[in-house]
Design a protein around this motif. Structure first.
Motif, mmCIF file in Angstrom:
data_model
loop_
_atom_site.group_PDB
_atom_site.id
_atom_site.type_symbol
_atom_site.label_atom_id
_atom_site.label_comp_id
_atom_site.label_asym_id
_atom_site.label_seq_id
_atom_site.Cartn_x
_atom_site.Cartn_y
_atom_site.Cartn_z
ATOM 1 N N SER A 181 -14.294 -6.612 10.954
ATOM 2 C CA SER A 181 -15.439 -6.957 12.034
ATOM 3 C C SER A 181 -13.831 -7.384 12.875
ATOM 4 O O SER A 181 -14.286 -7.266 14.743
ATOM 5 C CB SER A 181 -15.291 -8.434 11.101
ATOM 6 N N ASN A 182 -12.493 -7.669 12.737
ATOM 7 C CA ASN A 182 -11.864 -7.431 13.720
ATOM 8 C C ASN A 182 -11.206 -6.116 14.599
ATOM 9 O O ASN A 182 -10.286 -5.884 15.155
ATOM 10 C CB ASN A 182 -10.452 -8.635 12.711
ATOM 11 N N GLY A 183 -11.799 -5.214 13.937
ATOM 12 C CA GLY A 183 -11.406 -4.135 13.974
ATOM 13 C C GLY A 183 -9.802 -3.333 13.522
ATOM 14 O O GLY A 183 -9.811 -2.485 14.523
ATOM 15 N N GLU A 184 -10.126 -3.610 12.749
ATOM 16 C CA GLU A 184 -8.862 -3.828 12.303
ATOM 17 C C GLU A 184 -8.218 -2.995 10.772
ATOM 18 O O GLU A 184 -9.957 -2.535 9.509
ATOM 19 C CB GLU A 184 -7.610 -4.613 11.782
ATOM 20 N N ASP A 185 -7.430 -1.512 10.362
ATOM 21 C CA ASP A 185 -7.978 -1.024 8.941
ATOM 22 C C ASP A 185 -7.166 -1.983 8.326
ATOM 23 O O ASP A 185 -6.547 -3.280 8.208
ATOM 24 C CB ASP A 185 -7.022 0.002 9.248
ATOM 25 N N TYR A 186 -7.741 -1.732 6.753
ATOM 26 C CA TYR A 186 -7.687 -2.097 5.320
ATOM 27 C C TYR A 186 -6.907 -2.004 4.693
ATOM 28 O O TYR A 186 -7.976 -0.632 4.288
ATOM 29 C CB TYR A 186 -8.446 -3.435 4.900
ATOM 30 N N ARG A 187 -6.288 -1.710 3.432
ATOM 31 C CA ARG A 187 -6.273 -1.033 2.048
ATOM 32 C C ARG A 187 -6.256 -1.155 1.151
ATOM 33 O O ARG A 187 -5.354 -2.598 1.031
ATOM 34 C CB ARG A 187 -4.848 -0.186 2.488
ATOM 35 N N TYR A 188 -6.968 -1.641 -0.034
ATOM 36 C CA TYR A 188 -7.908 -2.005 -0.756
ATOM 37 C C TYR A 188 -5.994 -1.637 -2.038
ATOM 38 O O TYR A 188 -5.559 -0.936 -2.120
ATOM 39 C CB TYR A 188 -8.189 -1.819 -1.659
ATOM 40 N N LEU A 189 -5.376 -3.030 -2.655
ATOM 41 C CA LEU A 189 -4.326 -2.636 -3.201
ATOM 42 C C LEU A 189 -4.961 -2.874 -4.799
ATOM 43 O O LEU A 189 -6.387 -2.311 -5.372
ATOM 44 C CB LEU A 189 -3.790 -5.020 -3.793
ATOM 45 N N LEU A 190 -4.162 -1.932 -5.596
ATOM 46 C CA LEU A 190 -4.548 -1.764 -6.983
ATOM 47 C C LEU A 190 -5.254 -1.073 -6.834
ATOM 48 O O LEU A 190 -6.961 -0.257 -8.008
ATOM 49 C CB LEU A 190 -5.530 -3.165 -8.067
ATOM 50 N N THR A 191 -5.508 -0.012 -5.734
ATOM 51 C CA THR A 191 -6.517 0.820 -5.999
ATOM 52 C C THR A 191 -5.630 3.282 -5.533
ATOM 53 O O THR A 191 -4.599 2.814 -5.126
ATOM 54 C CB THR A 191 -7.248 1.265 -4.673
ATOM 55 N N ILE A 192 -6.793 3.723 -6.298
ATOM 56 C CA ILE A 192 -5.945 4.547 -6.747
ATOM 57 C C ILE A 192 -6.820 5.531 -5.989
ATOM 58 O O ILE A 192 -8.617 5.484 -6.189
ATOM 59 C CB ILE A 192 -6.215 6.047 -7.620
#
Length: 166
Positions: free
Chosen positions: A151-162
């Motif tokens: 919603s803020n227009g930023e990227d996000y990378r989930y933890l513990l994710t292959i």
């Protein structure tokens, strides 16, 4: 007295970087985006097409949020993969921002399914029950963080994710 050359530089801040040659492998060939290591968590990944620095429109942010929130809502019916997959197929080709969020959410949902199956199997020896509770809290917090970042227009990378899908 320190000079500007003595100050540490933030590798993710484009205003502090000096022009550098692109990374090369042992044969001197430039590396592609896929060969570069994943960025640290909490920082947006650098993309070769400049999409990470582009400002996302309100519509793009809404679709990216739908990929995360929709997966959370669909997870209650054990079909958490459906929402990010639909968003990726419908709007993924229109915007790199939407595609990044939908792919990240889809990868997280695939991992969540695997973790939950393993934890349910472990519940027969009683260790799976606390793991399921802990993972449920982790899942909820992760989806909320990803939705806020979208919603803020930023990227996000989930933890513990292959990352199965790129």
């Amino acid at each position: 007295m320190s000079t500007s050359g003595d100050t540490p530089r933030d590798p993710y801040d484009p205003t502090t970087q000096e022009p550098q040659a692109s990374p090369a492998d042992a044969q001197g060939q430039p590396q592609s985006y896929e060969q570069q290591p994943d960025p640290p968590y909490g920082r947006p990944p650098q993309h070769p097409h400049g999409a990470a620095g582009a400002v996302a429109t309100a519509e793009e942010r809404n679709w990216a949020m739908a990929a995360h929130v929709g997966s959370f809502l669909a997870a209650w019916a054990a079909v958490g993969l459906v929402a990010p997959l639909v968003v990726m197929l419908v709007k993924g080709n229109d915007s790199a921002f939407i595609r990044r969020h939908s792919v990240e959410s889809l990868n997280f949902q695939i991992n969540a399914l695997v973790y939950i199956v393993v934890f349910v199997a472990l519940s027969f020896i009683l260790i799976g029950i606390p793991l399921l509770i802990a993972y449920g809290i982790f899942y909820l917090v992760s989806v909320i963080l990803a939705t806020v970042r979208a919603s803020n227009g930023e990227d996000y990378r989930y933890l513990l994710t292959i990352r199965f899908i790129s």
